[in-house]
Design a protein around this motif. Structure first.
Motif, mmCIF file in Angstrom:
data_model
loop_
_atom_site.group_PDB
_atom_site.id
_atom_site.type_symbol
_atom_site.label_atom_id
_atom_site.label_comp_id
_atom_site.label_asym_id
_atom_site.label_seq_id
_atom_site.Cartn_x
_atom_site.Cartn_y
_atom_site.Cartn_z
ATOM 1 N N TYR A 20 0.843 -1.200 0.000
ATOM 2 C CA TYR A 20 0.000 0.000 0.000
ATOM 3 C C TYR A 20 0.879 1.252 0.000
ATOM 4 O O TYR A 20 0.593 2.229 -0.674
ATOM 5 C CB TYR A 20 -0.933 0.022 1.218
ATOM 6 N N ARG A 42 3.852 1.612 -1.201
ATOM 7 C CA ARG A 42 4.434 1.872 -2.510
ATOM 8 C C ARG A 42 3.408 2.463 -3.468
ATOM 9 O O ARG A 42 3.685 3.345 -4.258
ATOM 10 C CB ARG A 42 5.049 0.595 -3.084
ATOM 11 N N SER A 43 2.183 1.925 -3.375
ATOM 12 C CA SER A 43 1.109 2.413 -4.221
ATOM 13 C C SER A 43 0.791 3.880 -3.893
ATOM 14 O O SER A 43 0.607 4.710 -4.791
ATOM 15 C CB SER A 43 -0.113 1.534 -3.998
ATOM 16 N N ASP A 71 -8.269 2.837 -5.906
ATOM 17 C CA ASP A 71 -7.071 3.461 -6.500
ATOM 18 C C ASP A 71 -5.802 2.853 -5.912
ATOM 19 O O ASP A 71 -4.826 2.601 -6.609
ATOM 20 C CB ASP A 71 -7.031 4.978 -6.174
ATOM 21 N N ILE A 72 -5.841 2.661 -4.606
ATOM 22 C CA ILE A 72 -4.623 2.231 -3.900
ATOM 23 C C ILE A 72 -4.280 0.775 -4.197
ATOM 24 O O ILE A 72 -3.120 0.411 -4.301
ATOM 25 C CB ILE A 72 -4.771 2.485 -2.377
ATOM 26 N N THR A 73 -5.323 -0.047 -4.350
ATOM 27 C CA THR A 73 -5.067 -1.491 -4.512
ATOM 28 C C THR A 73 -5.044 -1.937 -5.969
ATOM 29 O O THR A 73 -4.737 -3.093 -6.253
ATOM 30 C CB THR A 73 -6.138 -2.321 -3.776
ATOM 31 N N ARG A 74 -5.348 -1.003 -6.879
ATOM 32 C CA ARG A 74 -5.562 -1.368 -8.297
ATOM 33 C C ARG A 74 -4.522 -2.322 -8.881
ATOM 34 O O ARG A 74 -4.857 -3.302 -9.522
ATOM 35 C CB ARG A 74 -5.631 -0.083 -9.137
ATOM 36 N N LEU A 77 -2.217 -4.120 -7.307
ATOM 37 C CA LEU A 77 -1.576 -4.967 -6.310
ATOM 38 C C LEU A 77 -2.141 -6.382 -6.237
ATOM 39 O O LEU A 77 -1.609 -7.217 -5.517
ATOM 40 C CB LEU A 77 -1.694 -4.319 -4.918
ATOM 41 N N GLU A 129 2.994 -0.631 -10.869
ATOM 42 C CA GLU A 129 1.753 -0.387 -11.610
ATOM 43 C C GLU A 129 1.792 -0.912 -13.043
ATOM 44 O O GLU A 129 0.750 -1.063 -13.673
ATOM 45 C CB GLU A 129 1.384 1.103 -11.588
ATOM 46 N N VAL A 182 4.288 -7.550 -6.471
ATOM 47 C CA VAL A 182 2.891 -7.807 -6.838
ATOM 48 C C VAL A 182 2.775 -9.278 -7.237
ATOM 49 O O VAL A 182 3.725 -9.861 -7.760
ATOM 50 C CB VAL A 182 2.464 -6.858 -7.991
#
Lengths: 212, 212
Positions: A19, A21-22, A38-41, A43, B158, B181
């Motif tokens: 989280y 890093r995101s 948005d945060i977990t997209r 991951l 990402e 990830v």
């Protein structure tokens, strides 16, 4: 919100790192407020899991509003202990150690290599990737002087156990071990293993097996 | 002795990697014949386990004589599939990717980086650590041309899933993933994860927790 002083499962701590890093990525993109989605997209972690993980610490977001990116970053850094800069030593400036010295990403984890050691007389005193290589015989002296508690161990496999033991005796409490060996150390010394070599070989083996 | 075409547990394959490294070290020290004790000494693996692991393949040593170091090295390399040079691609020449390009240990695993890719127009065409950085848009073309089946993935979190998927579509069958990830990929693509970042953060977290 102050983190509750209670046990956090290792897997939760691991996801908190993700989280973090995101969130840093979102901050780079100038996003001030973000949803759990948005945060977990990127991951492969669900929003439900994310909210559950944060609930360990009391929860930070506002329903329907989202999370303040910088605030949540700071809170997670506090929880993980990465909010203060840690001075680390790198022991073993061989092929892998040299590559690690050239890795410029440590500051992102608030880690700063402040000393590099090797046992090879040909290397001692030389500058490598900007670091002066110290003799391993000065381990205790330098570690005490620099207040180092964390070390990266990138010595050859046959020296790993011995050097790790020495690091523990000098007061090092956490070792990131790159040597492909299971270190035996006092219980109050934490070890994480990054065994790139075995992962590589394991991968190639699976590739080979799939063709048999 | 020919390896039997049967399933080897992952943990056995992992230990075989360790034996291999130990054997190479013994060879460097000009040791031609070694006992199981010599080979396992620094590995925290018992001689009994070592002999059991080798028994999967029929056993190589002579009782009371020991193992021929070079012969056993070759046999284990054959079993693990590291006996032939593999051409690999590195995708993502950021901080970690650059450090990996500067890692000179890959040949020890019979791995050779033959191409490096990035999406950043400022990097494309430049030479980094001796490698010319190709545009990620040329992924398919270069991978086909070079006959690459194995890739190192060191892109930002990402982009990791998207790029991994693209690699799989281009025919890459094995990925060493450094992005923190869990990749979702077709079953015939093998993934090994080296999550240095999370290991580091996990370590610091344990250190912090121990002081609370």
């Amino acid at each position: 919100m102050r983190p509750l002083k209670r046990y956090i499962p290792q897997e939760t701590a691991r996801r908190l790192s993700l989280y973090l890093r995101s969130l840093k990525m979102l901050d780079q993109k100038k996003k001030a407020v973000a949803s759990s989605g948005d945060i977990t997209r990127f991951l492969n972690v669900s929003s439900v899991q994310f909210r559950k993980d944060l609930s360990y610490f009391g929860g930070f977001g506002k329903r329907g509003v989202g999370y303040e990116v910088r605030l949540l970053t700071k809170e997670i850094e506090k929880i993980l202990g990465t909010d203060a800069v840690r001075r680390i030593a790198l022991v073993g400036v061989g092929k892998l150690g040299s590559a690690l010295l050239s890795y410029t990403g440590f500051p992102e984890f608030n880690l700063q290599i402040v000393a590099a050691f090797d046992a090879d007389p040909d290397k001692i005193g030389k500058i490598k990737r900007g670091f002066k290589i110290e003799s391993i015989s000065r381990l205790r002296e330098v570690i005490k002087k620099e207040g180092i508690e964390t070390a990266i161990l990138s010595v050859p496999v046959e020296s790993a156990q011995k050097v790790a033991h020495e690091l523990a005796k000098c007061g090092v409490r956490a070792i990131l071990n790159f040597a492909p060996v299971n270190l035996t150390l006092p219980k109050d010394v934490f070890v994480s293993n990054v065994d790139m070599a075995s992962e590589l070989e394991g991968l190639i083996y699976k590739l080979k097996r799939s063709k048999v």
